[in-house]
Design a protein around this motif. Structure first.
Motif, short mmCIF file in Angstrom:
data_model
loop_
_atom_site.label_atom_id
_atom_site.label_comp_id
_atom_site.label_asym_id
_atom_site.label_seq_id
_atom_site.Cartn_x
_atom_site.Cartn_y
_atom_site.Cartn_z
N ILE A 99 42.45 15.89 42.75
CA ILE A 99 43.45 15.95 41.68
C ILE A 99 43.23 14.79 40.71
N LEU A 100 42.98 13.61 41.25
CA LEU A 100 42.79 12.41 40.43
C LEU A 100 41.58 12.56 39.51
N LEU A 101 40.46 13.03 40.05
CA LEU A 101 39.24 13.17 39.25
C LEU A 101 39.38 14.28 38.20
N ASN A 102 40.04 15.36 38.56
CA ASN A 102 40.26 16.43 37.58
C ASN A 102 41.14 15.95 36.43
N THR A 103 42.12 15.12 36.76
CA THR A 103 42.99 14.55 35.73
C THR A 103 42.19 13.60 34.84
N CYS A 104 41.31 12.81 35.45
CA CYS A 104 40.43 11.92 34.67
C CYS A 104 39.61 12.73 33.67
N LYS A 105 38.99 13.80 34.16
CA LYS A 105 38.14 14.62 33.29
C LYS A 105 38.93 15.22 32.14
N ASN A 106 40.11 15.75 32.45
CA ASN A 106 40.92 16.39 31.41
C ASN A 106 41.36 15.39 30.35
N ARG A 107 41.79 14.20 30.79
CA ARG A 107 42.24 13.19 29.83
C ARG A 107 41.08 12.66 28.99
N MET A 108 39.92 12.47 29.62
CA MET A 108 38.76 11.97 28.88
C MET A 108 38.26 13.02 27.90
N ARG A 109 38.32 14.29 28.30
CA ARG A 109 37.92 15.37 27.40
C ARG A 109 38.86 15.44 26.20
N LYS A 110 40.16 15.29 26.47
CA LYS A 110 41.15 15.30 25.39
C LYS A 110 40.94 14.13 24.44
N ASN A 111 40.71 12.94 25.00
CA ASN A 111 40.49 11.76 24.17
C ASN A 111 39.22 11.90 23.34
N SER A 112 38.20 12.54 23.94
CA SER A 112 36.94 12.74 23.23
C SER A 112 37.13 13.65 22.03
N ARG A 113 37.92 14.72 22.21
CA ARG A 113 38.18 15.64 21.10
C ARG A 113 38.95 14.93 19.99
N GLU A 114 39.91 14.08 20.38
CA GLU A 114 40.74 13.39 19.40
C GLU A 114 39.95 12.35 18.62
N SER A 115 38.86 11.86 19.22
CA SER A 115 38.08 10.80 18.57
C SER A 115 36.99 11.35 17.66
N LEU A 116 36.81 12.68 17.63
CA LEU A 116 35.79 13.26 16.77
C LEU A 116 36.07 12.92 15.31
#
Length: 203
Positions: A77-94
Protein backbone atom coordinates in the motif's frame (compact mmCIF):
# COMPACT_ATOMS: atom_id res chain seq x y z
CA UNK A 1 -1.66 -2.39 29.53
CA UNK A 2 -0.45 -5.85 28.46
CA UNK A 3 1.61 -5.86 25.27
CA UNK A 4 -0.60 -7.09 22.45
CA UNK A 5 0.51 -9.00 19.38
CA UNK A 6 0.15 -7.55 15.91
CA UNK A 7 -2.60 -10.07 15.16
CA UNK A 8 -4.51 -8.93 18.24
CA UNK A 9 -4.13 -5.28 17.26
CA UNK A 10 -5.44 -6.01 13.77
CA UNK A 11 -8.44 -7.89 15.12
CA UNK A 12 -9.11 -5.03 17.53
CA UNK A 13 -8.98 -2.47 14.71
CA UNK A 14 -11.38 -4.54 12.63
CA UNK A 15 -13.79 -4.37 15.58
CA UNK A 16 -13.47 -0.58 15.71
CA UNK A 17 -10.83 -0.16 18.42
CA UNK A 18 -9.11 3.13 17.51
CA UNK A 19 -6.57 2.79 20.33
CA UNK A 20 -5.28 -0.39 18.70
CA UNK A 21 -4.87 1.53 15.45
CA UNK A 22 -2.77 4.13 17.28
CA UNK A 23 -0.51 1.34 18.56
CA UNK A 24 -0.19 -0.07 15.04
CA UNK A 25 0.78 3.36 13.71
CA UNK A 26 3.41 3.69 16.45
CA UNK A 27 4.85 0.31 15.44
CA UNK A 28 5.19 1.21 11.75
CA UNK A 29 5.62 5.01 11.70
CA UNK A 30 9.42 5.13 11.49
CA UNK A 31 9.59 2.19 9.07
CA UNK A 32 7.00 3.82 6.80
CA UNK A 33 8.76 7.20 6.82
CA UNK A 34 12.08 5.57 5.98
CA UNK A 35 10.64 3.58 3.07
CA UNK A 36 8.64 6.53 1.71
CA UNK A 37 11.62 8.87 1.89
CA UNK A 38 13.90 6.40 0.08
CA UNK A 39 11.46 6.28 -2.82
CA UNK A 40 10.34 9.94 -2.92
CA UNK A 41 13.57 11.69 -1.84
CA UNK A 42 11.32 14.39 -0.35
CA UNK A 43 10.67 14.61 3.40
CA UNK A 44 7.38 16.52 3.17
CA UNK A 45 6.07 14.26 0.42
CA UNK A 46 7.14 11.17 2.36
CA UNK A 47 5.19 12.38 5.41
CA UNK A 48 2.09 12.96 3.25
CA UNK A 49 2.47 9.52 1.68
CA UNK A 50 2.71 7.86 5.09
CA UNK A 51 -0.36 9.68 6.39
CA UNK A 52 -2.35 8.75 3.28
CA UNK A 53 -1.15 5.14 3.51
CA UNK A 54 -2.29 4.77 7.12
CA UNK A 55 -5.71 6.13 6.15
CA UNK A 56 -5.90 3.52 3.39
CA UNK A 57 -4.87 0.80 5.84
CA UNK A 58 -7.64 1.80 8.24
CA UNK A 59 -10.23 1.78 5.47
CA UNK A 60 -9.05 -1.46 3.85
CA UNK A 61 -8.00 -3.52 6.87
CA UNK A 62 -11.11 -5.69 6.64
CA UNK A 63 -9.72 -6.87 3.28
CA UNK A 64 -6.52 -8.11 4.92
CA UNK A 65 -6.90 -11.88 5.24
CA UNK A 66 -3.45 -12.73 6.60
CA UNK A 67 -2.30 -14.70 3.55
CA UNK A 68 0.84 -12.54 3.57
CA UNK A 69 2.42 -10.78 6.52
CA UNK A 70 0.85 -7.48 7.54
CA UNK A 71 4.22 -5.81 6.92
CA UNK A 72 4.21 -6.99 3.29
CA UNK A 73 0.59 -5.93 2.81
CA UNK A 74 1.22 -2.51 4.35
CA UNK A 75 4.43 -1.98 2.37
CA UNK A 76 2.57 -2.70 -0.86
CA UNK A 77 0.00 0.00 0.00
CA UNK A 78 2.82 2.37 0.94
CA UNK A 79 4.75 1.86 -2.31
CA UNK A 80 1.63 2.17 -4.46
CA UNK A 81 0.83 5.44 -2.71
CA UNK A 82 4.40 6.63 -3.34
CA UNK A 83 4.07 5.85 -7.05
CA UNK A 84 0.70 7.57 -7.37
CA UNK A 85 1.84 10.72 -5.59
CA UNK A 86 5.11 10.90 -7.53
CA UNK A 87 3.24 10.38 -10.80
CA UNK A 88 0.81 13.15 -9.87
CA UNK A 89 3.64 15.51 -8.90
CA UNK A 90 5.44 14.70 -12.15
CA UNK A 91 2.37 15.63 -14.21
CA UNK A 92 1.96 18.87 -12.27
CA UNK A 93 5.59 19.82 -12.86
CA UNK A 94 5.39 19.50 -16.66
CA UNK A 95 6.22 22.74 -18.40
CA UNK A 96 8.73 23.89 -15.81
CA UNK A 97 12.26 24.66 -16.95
CA UNK A 98 14.57 21.67 -16.83
CA UNK A 99 18.28 21.98 -16.12
CA UNK A 100 20.58 21.92 -19.12
CA UNK A 101 22.73 18.81 -19.43
CA UNK A 102 26.38 19.16 -18.51
CA UNK A 103 28.83 19.57 -21.37
CA UNK A 104 31.25 17.28 -19.59
CA UNK A 105 31.13 13.73 -20.94
CA UNK A 106 32.06 10.30 -19.58
CA UNK A 107 30.79 8.04 -16.79
CA UNK A 108 32.84 9.78 -14.10
CA UNK A 109 32.49 13.37 -15.29
CA UNK A 110 28.81 13.77 -14.39
CA UNK A 111 29.48 12.41 -10.90
CA UNK A 112 32.79 14.08 -10.20
CA UNK A 113 31.46 16.30 -7.41
CA UNK A 114 29.46 13.56 -5.70
CA UNK A 115 30.79 11.25 -3.03
CA UNK A 116 30.66 7.49 -3.46
CA UNK A 117 27.43 7.14 -1.48
CA UNK A 118 25.65 9.66 -3.69
CA UNK A 119 27.03 7.98 -6.80
CA UNK A 120 25.65 4.65 -5.68
CA UNK A 121 22.23 6.13 -4.87
CA UNK A 122 22.16 7.75 -8.29
CA UNK A 123 22.88 4.48 -10.06
CA UNK A 124 20.19 2.70 -8.03
CA UNK A 125 17.69 5.40 -9.03
CA UNK A 126 18.47 4.69 -12.70
CA UNK A 127 17.58 1.00 -12.40
CA UNK A 128 14.33 -0.27 -13.97
CA UNK A 129 11.51 0.16 -11.46
CA UNK A 130 11.04 -3.50 -10.50
CA UNK A 131 14.77 -4.07 -10.10
CA UNK A 132 15.16 -0.91 -8.04
CA UNK A 133 12.22 -1.87 -5.84
CA UNK A 134 13.52 -5.40 -5.25
CA UNK A 135 16.98 -4.10 -4.39
CA UNK A 136 15.78 -1.39 -2.02
CA UNK A 137 13.33 -3.65 -0.20
CA UNK A 138 15.92 -6.39 0.16
CA UNK A 139 18.91 -4.21 1.09
CA UNK A 140 17.58 -1.11 2.81
CA UNK A 141 14.46 -2.52 4.45
CA UNK A 142 15.96 -5.96 5.13
CA UNK A 143 12.95 -7.85 3.78
CA UNK A 144 13.31 -11.52 2.94
CA UNK A 145 12.85 -12.57 -0.69
CA UNK A 146 9.51 -14.05 0.35
CA UNK A 147 8.41 -10.65 1.69
CA UNK A 148 9.80 -8.84 -1.36
CA UNK A 149 7.76 -11.17 -3.57
CA UNK A 150 4.63 -10.50 -1.50
CA UNK A 151 5.10 -6.73 -1.65
CA UNK A 152 5.72 -6.79 -5.41
CA UNK A 153 2.96 -9.36 -5.96
CA UNK A 154 5.32 -11.53 -7.96
CA UNK A 155 6.59 -15.13 -7.74
CA UNK A 156 9.48 -15.76 -5.35
CA UNK A 157 11.88 -16.57 -8.22
CA UNK A 158 10.92 -13.36 -10.02
CA UNK A 159 11.72 -11.29 -6.94
CA UNK A 160 15.14 -12.95 -6.70
CA UNK A 161 15.71 -12.44 -10.43
CA UNK A 162 14.91 -8.72 -10.20
CA UNK A 163 17.36 -8.38 -7.32
CA UNK A 164 20.06 -10.27 -9.23
CA UNK A 165 19.54 -8.21 -12.39
CA UNK A 166 19.85 -5.04 -10.31
CA UNK A 167 23.20 -6.29 -8.98
CA UNK A 168 24.31 -7.13 -12.51
CA UNK A 169 23.54 -3.62 -13.77
CA UNK A 170 25.38 -2.07 -10.83
CA UNK A 171 28.29 -4.43 -11.52
CA UNK A 172 28.46 -3.17 -15.10
CA UNK A 173 28.54 0.42 -13.85
CA UNK A 174 31.25 -0.38 -11.33
CA UNK A 175 33.33 -2.04 -14.03
CA UNK A 176 33.00 0.98 -16.35
CA UNK A 177 33.82 3.56 -13.69
CA UNK A 178 37.39 3.42 -12.39
CA UNK A 179 36.51 5.55 -9.35
CA UNK A 180 33.78 3.15 -8.21
CA UNK A 181 35.87 0.10 -9.05
CA UNK A 182 38.91 1.28 -7.10
CA UNK A 183 36.71 2.22 -4.14
CA UNK A 184 35.32 -1.32 -4.02
CA UNK A 185 38.84 -2.75 -4.02
CA UNK A 186 40.21 -0.30 -1.46
CA UNK A 187 37.21 -0.64 0.87
CA UNK A 188 37.78 -4.41 0.94
CA UNK A 189 34.03 -4.99 1.05
CA UNK A 190 33.31 -8.40 2.54
CA UNK A 191 31.36 -11.00 0.59
CA UNK A 192 28.80 -11.03 3.41
CA UNK A 193 27.79 -7.44 2.60
CA UNK A 194 25.39 -6.78 -0.27
CA UNK A 195 27.99 -4.57 -1.99
CA UNK A 196 30.24 -7.60 -2.09
CA UNK A 197 27.51 -9.39 -4.04
CA UNK A 198 27.85 -6.80 -6.81
CA UNK A 199 31.37 -7.94 -7.61
CA UNK A 200 30.55 -11.63 -7.17
CA UNK A 201 27.41 -11.84 -9.32
CA UNK A 202 27.84 -13.47 -12.73
CA UNK A 203 27.28 -11.01 -15.57
Amino acid sequence: MTMRTEEQLIEGIKKGNKEDFSFLIDNYQLYALKVAYRFTKDKALAEDVVQESFIKVYRKLNLFEGRSSFKSWFTRILLNTCKNRMRKNSRESLGLDTPKPSKVQGPEASMIHLDIGEMLKREIDLLPEKQKQALMLRVYEDLSFKEVAEVMESPYDTAKANYRHALMKLREKFESCDLLKSWMIESNTSSGHWLGEIMEVDV
